[in-house]
Scaffold this motif. Sequence first.
Motif, short mmCIF file in Angstrom:
data_model
loop_
_atom_site.label_atom_id
_atom_site.label_comp_id
_atom_site.label_asym_id
_atom_site.label_seq_id
_atom_site.Cartn_x
_atom_site.Cartn_y
_atom_site.Cartn_z
N LEU A 126 2.69 1.42 -3.36
CA LEU A 126 1.66 1.75 -4.53
C LEU A 126 1.45 3.15 -4.26
O LEU A 126 1.42 3.85 -5.37
CB LEU A 126 0.52 0.99 -4.40
N GLY A 127 1.10 3.64 -3.28
CA GLY A 127 0.86 5.11 -3.12
C GLY A 127 2.02 6.25 -3.43
O GLY A 127 1.93 6.95 -4.41
N ILE A 141 -6.93 -1.69 0.16
CA ILE A 141 -6.34 -0.65 -0.80
C ILE A 141 -7.38 -0.07 -1.65
O ILE A 141 -7.93 -0.95 -2.50
CB ILE A 141 -5.00 -1.21 -1.77
N LYS A 183 4.26 8.87 -10.34
CA LYS A 183 3.99 8.93 -11.75
C LYS A 183 3.21 10.07 -12.16
O LYS A 183 3.38 10.89 -13.37
CB LYS A 183 3.19 7.59 -12.18
N VAL A 184 2.27 10.45 -11.19
CA VAL A 184 1.33 11.61 -11.53
C VAL A 184 2.09 12.86 -11.63
O VAL A 184 1.85 13.68 -12.59
CB VAL A 184 0.11 11.44 -10.46
N GLN A 185 2.86 12.86 -10.66
CA GLN A 185 3.66 14.09 -10.50
C GLN A 185 4.57 14.20 -11.77
O GLN A 185 4.68 15.64 -12.51
CB GLN A 185 4.60 13.96 -9.43
N LEU A 194 -5.59 6.66 -0.96
CA LEU A 194 -4.92 5.37 -1.30
C LEU A 194 -4.94 4.49 -0.50
O LEU A 194 -5.07 3.39 -0.49
CB LEU A 194 -3.52 5.95 -1.79
N SER A 195 -4.37 4.60 0.82
CA SER A 195 -4.13 3.64 1.72
C SER A 195 -5.01 3.70 3.16
O SER A 195 -5.15 4.87 3.72
CB SER A 195 -2.73 3.38 2.20
N LYS A 234 3.92 13.17 -14.85
CA LYS A 234 2.95 13.38 -15.98
C LYS A 234 2.63 14.89 -15.88
O LYS A 234 2.64 15.61 -17.18
CB LYS A 234 1.73 12.43 -15.92
N LEU A 267 0.72 1.49 -14.54
CA LEU A 267 0.89 1.79 -13.27
C LEU A 267 0.30 0.61 -12.22
O LEU A 267 0.90 0.58 -11.20
CB LEU A 267 -0.37 2.83 -13.05
N LEU A 316 -4.49 15.62 -6.53
CA LEU A 316 -3.37 14.61 -5.88
C LEU A 316 -3.54 14.79 -4.49
O LEU A 316 -3.39 13.56 -3.99
CB LEU A 316 -2.01 15.58 -6.13
N GLU A 370 4.10 5.00 -5.65
CA GLU A 370 4.37 4.88 -7.15
C GLU A 370 3.44 5.84 -8.00
O GLU A 370 4.01 6.66 -9.00
CB GLU A 370 4.17 3.59 -7.70
N VAL A 371 2.12 5.95 -7.39
CA VAL A 371 1.21 6.56 -8.07
C VAL A 371 1.42 8.06 -8.17
O VAL A 371 1.38 8.85 -8.89
CB VAL A 371 -0.06 6.26 -7.42
N GLN A 372 1.84 8.59 -6.66
CA GLN A 372 2.10 9.97 -6.61
C GLN A 372 3.17 10.43 -7.76
O GLN A 372 3.02 11.44 -8.21
CB GLN A 372 2.22 10.35 -5.41
N ALA A 405 0.67 -1.42 -0.01
CA ALA A 405 0.08 -0.26 -0.13
C ALA A 405 1.05 1.20 0.04
O ALA A 405 0.72 2.21 -0.63
CB ALA A 405 -0.89 -0.07 1.28
N LEU A 442 -4.41 10.88 -17.69
CA LEU A 442 -3.18 10.52 -17.47
C LEU A 442 -2.98 9.10 -17.13
O LEU A 442 -2.01 8.45 -17.79
CB LEU A 442 -2.69 11.17 -16.21
#
Lengths: 817, 59
Positions: free
Chosen positions: A804-805, B40, A811-813, B11-12, A815, B58, B4, A807-809, A801, B51
Amino acid sequence: MKTALNVVVWTLLALLVCVAGLWWFRQPLALQLANHYLAPHKVQLSCLQWDLHLQTNLDWQVSARSVCVQGPGFRAEAANALFDLSQLQVASLQLVHQPDNAATHSKENQPVSWQLPDLPAISIDKLQLQSPLLRQPLEMAVRYQQGNLQLNGPWQADIALKDNQAELQLNWKLADLANYLRLPEALPAALLDSPIHTQASFDGQNLVATNQIATQFSYPIEALECQMPITVTGELALRLDTTILQADVDLSALPIKLDLKHCPIPNPAAELYKPAQITINLPDIAKVSLQSLKLASAEVQFTGKTQGLLTLNHIDWQTGKPLTASYQLNSILVPAQPSEQWFPLALQGIGQIHLSVDSQTPDYQLSGQEWQLSADSWRVADWQADKLQLNSQFTLDSKAGLQAELKVKAAQALNKDIRLGAIKTTISLASQDLKNVTGKTDLSLDNLASPDGKITGLMHQHQFNVQQGLVTILGNTNLKKLDVQKWQLNELAFKHELFMPLSEPLQGRSVHQWQLPSGLHGQVNQEQNRFNLTLPAQSSNKFTPLLKPLLPQLALTAGQLAASAEYALDTGKLNANIDVSTLSLSYQDYQVENISVNSDISWYSGNLHLAPATLSIKSVNVGLPITDISTQLGTDANGPVLSGLNGKLLSGEFSLPQLRLDNKPQQMTLALRHLDAGELAKLGKDSGIEVRGKVGADVPIKLDGKLVEVKDGKLYNEGPAKLLIYDNAAFDSLLASQPNLAPSLSALKNMDISSLTSTVNLKPDGWLLLDMKIKGHNPGKKQDVNFNYTHEENLFTLLRALQLGDEVQKKVQEKVK
Amino acid sequence: MRSLLLLSALLSLGACTHRVQVETKEPITINLNVKVDHEIRVKVDKELDSLFSEDSELF
């Protein structure tokens, strides 16, 4: 009267004296008289002894004991000749051919026609011909009567002399000539004994003959250890101008057929493509003289499955000059038994031939232009090439040697699952003695694809030199792009040096240097069957292009790497050394500083062996700083292993006796000592909780591949400790939810810990079970407290968790940027 | 930016269950049993849809 009588008497006496004188001096007088008339013909009578006889029939007969005649190119001596008006008998006549004495042959000073006089009957019992051209004198008896001439010697011939022509029909064989003429020694008996029928005529100047030949014989080919059947059937026509000794030879009706079926060629490819029969045709009339040979064309025709035509044109030879000719070859080579490996080939070319046979060592020059060998599909072993084309031009000279240029191109080539697209090769070579060769090779390859990878844009050049059986090659290779599994490398450069004996290529040595655009460079040395790879010490960041595809988030940030390896082809043994010096790297959010190890590695008998080496790491930051890590890298009977792993963390230290570096199941106990409890508590990121004191732990860890299990790990305090809870949201929430227990729970806010024991278990599925027992005293409330705490949480899910958080953050940043 | 924040916030999430027992006789004994279940869930604002669709690796 008396006076008249006296005159008569004296006249008779004078006549008698004259006649007696003439008779007495008849020999020299006849000699002088004959030479007077023979002089214009350049013939001289050198001896003459003759007598005159009156026969019983009152006819006069001349007898000559000897007559010697000498002329241009000949000398004749007759003995015991008798001549009267009706016949000439000669017991022996020796005719000697003297070419050195011959006048220069020219049409102007030779008779152009043969005026045969009316001859009496002639009989020569023994005519002996001698000539340097003959191996032994030729003897025969000659009879002539009324236009018919009979020769009786090795051959019996009837010659008709009519209208100033001699006409002859003769059955003979080459064997008859063998005693008198120098024939090639290798002529087989069957050919020598083959009958030849000759019909000839001679007009005093021109000898015109036709020869009917029908023979079949086997010619021994020593190189192939076989007898080659040869058939010669047809007519040979000859026209010889005896005044200039020039002949027209017409072999157009006399094809020579060579049957190749019974002569296997040792080379398998040559044997398969061998034509069944070769026919030699000379369609044009050859002009032959002692000084020259001219032939407009000659054809060598190949028949069978392989078919073709080799044409020789403008064949020309003159004394003192080389024989010259041009040639043109057009052929389709078809194997006797087509298969995947053997297939039709088209072979064609043109060129020139120069052959000088005047000197003892023949000089020759063979040149070729526009030679082309092509095949729609070519296969050998596992290789296949489509639309293969080989173009060549060359000059082969007995003095200057060989100079050649070969151009090979193929649309594509396949080897099992390797595919090469658009290959072009140019080879230029020169050799003076056909043993030592120098040259260069240029090769370009559009692409090479295999299941393991792909090469795009390969350019290779090398210069080669073969001297005394030793091959030297200096060259370079450039790859525009190399895709191998996860790697994609651009602009690779290689340099090659190769030295090897032709007889035993593996006994040679070679050096191959390579460099990547990042500057990473190294070389491979090969000596006999040993290979050495050397990566000189260089900045670690040069390795990034190699490591990035494997671990995209790995970056080598500092330090140096060096490596060397030696591999023996015969034993399959590999020895290597890896030297890592002060290497720093980052992986994801983790930082590793100053890794140093110098390790000797070997691989033999299917096992990896690591010589004991110390691996040290200054620091590893995985969210929890670990420093001063040290371990001994080595192998035992089961494989690679880290021994005595230790380091510092949380102001304490850890140690692990042994960690195996394979996927086999293993058990170990991680010992943690003197950890700062406060730093340990901060890892929970719970504000408002403060712990003081030192703790230790013994954590039995069970590893099985990627599965991790902790069973009955112990965590305990090392001496007094303290727990302070203030402004902790979770604790405050707990108190609010349990107002009746709040007074008792508040005892945990300030507790002097005298004993902390806990059991830790981590199941392979990630579930952490913590069972902690704390005994302490709240000094404010003066109250002893026993705090029993159990905690269950799946660590893997938690880590996933959190990961993943992040990673997502991230990637989004990226982009958004 | 607002998106964001919303994303990271969602997320968690952890579902924490706990059980507390206290025995008040001397010395007092406190038993605290905690179990954390992680779940999750990802909720994405419409602004980020494009995106994510461009980078399906992802997850």
